[in-house]
Design an enzyme around this catalytic site. Sequence first.
Site, PDB file in Angstrom:
ATOM      1  N   TYR A 198       0.513  -1.511  -0.033  1.00 22.81           N
ATOM      2  CA  TYR A 198      -0.169  -0.064   0.005  1.00 22.81           C
ATOM      3  C   TYR A 198       1.084   0.801   0.316  1.00 22.81           C
ATOM      4  O   TYR A 198       0.529   1.998  -0.605  1.00 22.81           O
ATOM      5  CB  TYR A 198      -0.594  -0.393   1.137  1.00 22.81           C
ATOM      6  N   LYS A 250       1.080   4.142  -2.814  1.00 22.24           N
ATOM      7  CA  LYS A 250       0.787   5.180  -3.030  1.00 22.24           C
ATOM      8  C   LYS A 250       1.875   5.562  -2.790  1.00 22.24           C
ATOM      9  O   LYS A 250       1.515   7.715  -4.427  1.00 22.24           O
ATOM     10  CB  LYS A 250       0.708   5.161  -1.060  1.00 22.24           C
TER      11      LYS A 250
HETATM   12  P1  NAD Z   1     -12.653   2.139   0.692  1.00 25.31           P
HETATM   13  O1  NAD Z   1     -11.693   0.797   0.274  1.00 25.31           O
HETATM   14  O2  NAD Z   1     -14.229   2.137   1.401  1.00 25.31           O
HETATM   15  O3  NAD Z   1     -13.043   2.988  -0.788  1.00 25.31           O
HETATM   16  C1  NAD Z   1     -12.431   2.263  -1.556  1.00 25.31           C
HETATM   17  C2  NAD Z   1     -13.269   1.683  -3.053  1.00 25.31           C
HETATM   18  O4  NAD Z   1     -12.076   1.919  -4.474  1.00 25.31           O
HETATM   19  C3  NAD Z   1     -14.059   0.728  -3.220  1.00 25.31           C
HETATM   20  O5  NAD Z   1     -15.164   1.209  -3.380  1.00 25.31           O
HETATM   21  C4  NAD Z   1     -13.411  -0.496  -4.068  1.00 25.31           C
HETATM   22  O6  NAD Z   1     -14.476  -0.702  -4.139  1.00 25.31           O
HETATM   23  C5  NAD Z   1     -12.948   0.769  -5.166  1.00 25.31           C
HETATM   24  N1  NAD Z   1     -11.526   0.148  -5.913  1.00 25.31           N
HETATM   25  C6  NAD Z   1     -10.273  -0.169  -5.567  1.00 25.31           C
HETATM   26  N2  NAD Z   1      -9.734  -1.011  -6.788  1.00 25.31           N
HETATM   27  C7  NAD Z   1     -10.085  -0.712  -7.606  1.00 25.31           C
HETATM   28  C8  NAD Z   1     -10.089  -0.836  -8.935  1.00 25.31           C
HETATM   29  N3  NAD Z   1      -8.705  -0.954  -8.971  1.00 25.31           N
HETATM   30  N4  NAD Z   1     -11.094   0.136  -9.743  1.00 25.31           N
HETATM   31  C9  NAD Z   1     -12.438   0.839  -9.649  1.00 25.31           C
HETATM   32  N5  NAD Z   1     -12.236   0.484  -8.232  1.00 25.31           N
HETATM   33  C10 NAD Z   1     -11.539   0.410  -7.646  1.00 25.31           C
HETATM   34  O7  NAD Z   1     -11.746   2.857   1.098  1.00 25.31           O
HETATM   35  P2  NAD Z   1     -11.387   4.455   2.060  1.00 25.31           P
HETATM   36  O8  NAD Z   1     -11.452   4.217   2.888  1.00 25.31           O
HETATM   37  O9  NAD Z   1     -13.310   5.058   0.625  1.00 25.31           O
HETATM   38  O10 NAD Z   1     -10.360   5.041   0.098  1.00 25.31           O
HETATM   39  C11 NAD Z   1     -10.140   6.252  -0.635  1.00 25.31           C
HETATM   40  C12 NAD Z   1      -9.561   6.186  -1.151  1.00 25.31           C
HETATM   41  O11 NAD Z   1      -8.884   7.360   0.435  1.00 25.31           O
HETATM   42  C13 NAD Z   1      -8.496   5.192  -1.233  1.00 25.31           C
HETATM   43  O12 NAD Z   1      -7.405   5.682  -2.768  1.00 25.31           O
HETATM   44  C14 NAD Z   1      -7.487   5.292  -0.217  1.00 25.31           C
HETATM   45  O13 NAD Z   1      -5.885   4.465   0.092  1.00 25.31           O
HETATM   46  C15 NAD Z   1      -7.680   6.238  -0.129  1.00 25.31           C
HETATM   47  N6  NAD Z   1      -7.178   6.759   2.269  1.00 25.31           N
HETATM   48  C16 NAD Z   1      -8.567   7.186   2.650  1.00 25.31           C
HETATM   49  C17 NAD Z   1      -8.179   7.079   3.803  1.00 25.31           C
HETATM   50  C18 NAD Z   1      -8.856   6.503   5.119  1.00 25.31           C
HETATM   51  O14 NAD Z   1      -9.154   6.754   6.353  1.00 25.31           O
HETATM   52  N7  NAD Z   1     -10.299   6.102   4.431  1.00 25.31           N
HETATM   53  C19 NAD Z   1      -6.780   7.219   4.817  1.00 25.31           C
HETATM   54  C20 NAD Z   1      -5.568   7.639   3.554  1.00 25.31           C
HETATM   55  C21 NAD Z   1      -6.609   7.654   1.900  1.00 25.31           C
END
Ligand code: NAD
Length: 321
Positions: free
Chosen positions: A144, A148
């Site tokens: 991960y 990123k």
């Molecule tokens: P999540 O798992 O709820 O959402 C991620 C979404 O991306 C899901 O709906 C999944 O089906 C989709 N996805 C994954 N791979 C895919 C692909 N190859 N093609 C199309 N869709 C795909 O996670 P989240 O918490 O909503 O995170 C969303 C983004 O924010 C991510 O990029 C994550 O790295 C970043 N982020 C989140 C947090 C947090 O605390 N929630 C912190 C840091 C970064």
Amino acid sequence: MRVLITGAAGFLGSHLCDRFRQEGHSVVGMDNFITGTPENVAHLRGDGFELIQHDVTEYVHVSGELDGVLHFASPASPTDYLELPIQTLKVGSLGTHKVLGLAKAKGARFLLASTSEVYGDPLVHPQPESYWGNVNPIGPRGVYDEAKRFAEAITMAYRRTHGVDTRIVRIFNTYGPRMRPGDGRVVSNFIVQALRGEPITVYGDGGQTRSFCYVEDEVDGIYRLFASDERDPVNIGNPGEYTVAELAELVLELTGSSSELRYLPLPEDDPKTRKPDITRARELLGWQPDISLRDGLSRTIDYFRRLQEEERLGSATILTG
Ligand code: NAD
Ligand code: UDP
């Protein structure tokens, strides 16, 4: 504006779709539903919103004009990305490449959802954007973190080489309605365990710290960054810092649960501390979080209580917060 949001059916992506719709923009959501569900955006279906099922590691086609591309697709919970290591590496690398290509072709502004994990197990505290991080590239979390870090690097390369108008947000632990009950992250785990009267699973001695941002605050910061002219990475997170043990006690208090604490081994490379320095977000975006951990947790607990009640009644309705 008309924007593409990848990962639209996930936790953060779905809230971001809500915000862009509230601001009067058209949204094309794209997701392969690997960790998300279309139910999260079912309430948006209709004028101004469409959802395309597609894996963004494959060539991405969207017809019509686009003013913005916001790349949120990626497994994000450690439990998810440890189960999906190759998919996580691919969506951060190949997926980011594909959607940058789309932004370039459409002349659209591009925003990358990056993460506090680019700082790894930080040796500088709190973490300013100028810190380069302390990441183990070959450890389990490397899939991960390095995906990123690559995504940030290719975003900057597309800016420098192709003149794409880019933004990078480094998101710190965010929580709120629409987290999956079983997604493995600490806030959802503790709330679900407390509401079920099951043991609260504290990893390690619970002395490691995190800084938790309520989703509404987080999305507001991301929206402001997208609208700004700031091209270098910006931390968006809540600088309030808590140990995992403190979080467990607060969840027990707010749920009124009498669950016991169960101590389990600390996962490999689990960061010992994490707290954003948000000076740049304050100065450049006029942004800072408003919602306290206590308030945000109460709202999230309400959501999980309603979800539990729906499940108990056997209803097919999935709450969307
Ligand atoms: P999540 O798992 O709820 O959402 C991620 C979404 O991306 C899901 O709906 C999944 O089906 C989709 N996805 C994954 N791979 C895919 C692909 N190859 N093609 C199309 N869709 C795909 O996670 P989240 O918490 O909503 O995170 C969303 C983004 O924010 C991510 O990029 C994550 O790295 C970043 N982020 C989140 C947090 C947090 O605390 N929630 C912190 C840091 C970064
Ligand atoms: N954690 C925990 N119990 C759980 C889930 C997580 O003690 O049931 C700890 C985890 O080891 C980490 C912190 O809580 O120190 C935050 O974990 P999370 O998975 O939410 O996200 P991270 O910040 O590690 O990406």
